[in-house]
Design a protein around this motif. Sequence first.
Motif, mmCIF file in Angstrom:
data_model
loop_
_atom_site.group_PDB
_atom_site.id
_atom_site.type_symbol
_atom_site.label_atom_id
_atom_site.label_comp_id
_atom_site.label_asym_id
_atom_site.label_seq_id
_atom_site.Cartn_x
_atom_site.Cartn_y
_atom_site.Cartn_z
ATOM 1 N N TYR A 197 -8.189 -9.756 -8.012
ATOM 2 C CA TYR A 197 -6.965 -9.533 -7.761
ATOM 3 C C TYR A 197 -6.247 -8.770 -8.627
ATOM 4 N N PRO A 198 -5.690 -7.590 -8.355
ATOM 5 C CA PRO A 198 -4.981 -6.520 -9.284
ATOM 6 C C PRO A 198 -3.751 -7.172 -10.022
ATOM 7 N N SER A 199 -3.730 -6.457 -11.232
ATOM 8 C CA SER A 199 -2.750 -7.112 -12.028
ATOM 9 C C SER A 199 -1.202 -6.397 -11.530
ATOM 10 N N THR A 200 -0.212 -6.925 -11.353
ATOM 11 C CA THR A 200 1.123 -6.424 -10.696
ATOM 12 C C THR A 200 1.998 -7.706 -10.970
ATOM 13 N N GLN A 201 3.455 -7.081 -10.654
ATOM 14 C CA GLN A 201 4.359 -8.135 -10.569
ATOM 15 C C GLN A 201 4.743 -8.719 -9.247
ATOM 16 N N HIS A 202 4.462 -8.053 -8.486
ATOM 17 C CA HIS A 202 4.753 -8.589 -6.961
ATOM 18 C C HIS A 202 4.073 -9.097 -6.039
ATOM 19 N N GLY A 203 2.480 -8.875 -6.293
ATOM 20 C CA GLY A 203 1.654 -9.167 -5.385
ATOM 21 C C GLY A 203 1.493 -8.215 -4.035
ATOM 22 N N ASP A 204 1.915 -6.931 -4.335
ATOM 23 C CA ASP A 204 1.909 -6.173 -3.194
ATOM 24 C C ASP A 204 1.219 -4.838 -3.078
ATOM 25 N N CYS A 205 0.099 -5.049 -4.159
ATOM 26 C CA CYS A 205 -0.756 -3.646 -4.365
ATOM 27 C C CYS A 205 -1.649 -3.335 -2.923
ATOM 28 N N GLU A 206 -2.092 -4.474 -2.370
ATOM 29 C CA GLU A 206 -2.743 -4.011 -1.022
ATOM 30 C C GLU A 206 -1.754 -3.423 -0.082
ATOM 31 N N HIS A 207 -0.813 -3.939 0.234
ATOM 32 C CA HIS A 207 0.264 -3.452 0.834
ATOM 33 C C HIS A 207 0.564 -1.790 0.863
ATOM 34 N N GLU A 208 0.757 -1.556 -0.628
ATOM 35 C CA GLU A 208 0.887 0.165 -1.031
ATOM 36 C C GLU A 208 -0.462 0.683 -0.550
ATOM 37 N N ALA A 209 -1.555 0.201 -0.923
ATOM 38 C CA ALA A 209 -2.805 0.991 -0.737
ATOM 39 C C ALA A 209 -2.869 0.971 0.845
ATOM 40 N N ALA A 210 -2.944 0.053 1.462
ATOM 41 C CA ALA A 210 -3.406 0.236 3.085
ATOM 42 C C ALA A 210 -2.350 0.945 3.853
ATOM 43 N N LEU A 211 -0.916 0.912 3.321
ATOM 44 C CA LEU A 211 -0.085 1.893 3.912
ATOM 45 C C LEU A 211 -0.263 3.276 3.807
ATOM 46 N N MET A 212 -0.844 3.581 2.395
ATOM 47 C CA MET A 212 -1.198 5.073 2.343
ATOM 48 C C MET A 212 -2.437 5.443 3.029
ATOM 49 N N LEU A 213 -3.279 4.786 2.978
ATOM 50 C CA LEU A 213 -4.840 4.811 3.700
ATOM 51 C C LEU A 213 -4.525 4.879 5.229
ATOM 52 N N LEU A 214 -3.904 4.150 5.732
ATOM 53 C CA LEU A 214 -3.704 4.068 7.169
ATOM 54 C C LEU A 214 -2.824 5.141 7.590
ATOM 55 N N THR A 215 -1.776 5.121 6.964
ATOM 56 C CA THR A 215 -0.615 6.150 7.663
ATOM 57 C C THR A 215 -0.129 7.406 6.827
ATOM 58 N N GLY A 216 -0.699 7.282 5.627
ATOM 59 C CA GLY A 216 -0.287 8.606 4.720
ATOM 60 C C GLY A 216 1.187 8.450 4.221
ATOM 61 N N THR A 217 1.694 7.294 4.253
ATOM 62 C CA THR A 217 3.111 7.173 4.035
ATOM 63 C C THR A 217 3.167 6.520 2.434
#
Length: 295
Positions: free
Chosen positions: A198-218
């Motif tokens: 699990y990545p270190s973070t405060q909000h548990g949303d790292c995979e959301h951020e990464a998947a969004l950029m990898l799939l949509t470039g957003t």
Amino acid sequence: MKLNEHNLIKMQNIIQEHEFEHAADYLIEHTRQGIRLSKQGEEDYASSCNSRIGGDPDLPEGMEWPLTSDGTPMTFLAQLQLRDLAAHDATASLPHSGVLYFFVGVDEPAYNIEHRVLYLAEDQTAAASRGRAPEGTALDEEFAGYRIEARATLEPPNYAYVDDELVEDDEHDFESYEDLCHQLTGQESDDIATIFGYPSTQHGDCEHEAALMLLTGTEYNYSMEAAVQKIADHFGGNAEQAQQEIRDTLLLLAIDSDDEIGFCWWDAGELQFFIRKEDLLARNFERTYCSLYSS
């Protein structure tokens, strides 16, 4: 990915030892089978293509050093000898041989950091030798090289990912949960990096951020709901597939700050590389995501 039989038994025994039976199903479902990398002493470069963090990489003759988009040499971070990692990869997702290299550009801003992850098959590294970094790499710092060694580990949800209501009760507070986590991970003072945890973070949303950029470039706007919707739109409105893509976005490598090596990611944070499971299994390391977490 479900725990293999060995890890399932180990998990059940540790849960029982810490009297966390009330959260057993949740923990078994959400604990990840990871790999931890720990420092084993300063690198003397006597061996070629061993697992190493910091210092210089071992590269085939004539290989061009990775550059940023403006032509600046990237900074070398780590090389992983996959043959040595294979015995510790309970997911059987990594290549069984060859070397993975990690390079990074300037680490500002903290999201969508320019980087390169290179995979060279075993025959490509047969004649590799120490490659000295060019002067003036992106981070403009020299990092001490350390040999690193892998071990298999169980990675339960950390404070940003765990469901507090499921693990805490009248007899178990978060400190009790941290004790259980410490035994599962076998955390050591020389640990420097993690794979598939699990990545270190405060909000548990790292995979959301990464998947969004990898799939949509957003770029991520710090709304998990908006990220899911944009990914779903990418798949013709399929929200279930969007959620699966996020679950299949894996932490390829997380590198901690470390005084001995010289790594300091902003305020002693963590540098994180992500990859889609589909790309990992296809050995496609051209499409990865890098971000930085610092408190």
